[in-house]
Design a protein around this motif. Sequence first.
Motif, short mmCIF file in Angstrom:
data_model
loop_
_atom_site.label_atom_id
_atom_site.label_comp_id
_atom_site.label_asym_id
_atom_site.label_seq_id
_atom_site.Cartn_x
_atom_site.Cartn_y
_atom_site.Cartn_z
N ALA A 177 4.68 -2.06 4.24
CA ALA A 177 6.05 -2.33 4.70
C ALA A 177 6.39 -3.81 4.54
CB ALA A 177 6.21 -1.90 6.15
N GLN A 183 6.65 1.90 8.81
CA GLN A 183 7.54 0.85 9.28
C GLN A 183 6.79 -0.39 9.73
OE1 GLN A 183 10.20 2.53 12.16
NE2 GLN A 183 11.19 3.83 10.65
N TRP A 212 9.36 -5.31 2.20
CA TRP A 212 10.36 -6.22 2.75
C TRP A 212 10.37 -7.53 1.98
CZ3 TRP A 212 9.77 -11.08 4.89
CH2 TRP A 212 10.90 -11.61 5.49
#
Length: 65
Positions: A8, A3, A12
Amino acid sequence: MFQVGIPALLDWSRHFLMLGYYTFLATFADPIVRPFLNTLPSKTSFQWKRHLEAWKYGDGLDYKL
């Protein structure tokens, strides 16, 4: 899945870029394509209408306050 960190952030970023791409298509390509839908055969017209809906709903433009 992590995360935080570079993986990550890259994941994103990919989603964020696609959101912008769908917003561009829904905002600028939809008004150009939509008038020609009635001139296409019914199967092709149906397929293009589904693309237009995917662009609109994929970028969240279907939501109104």
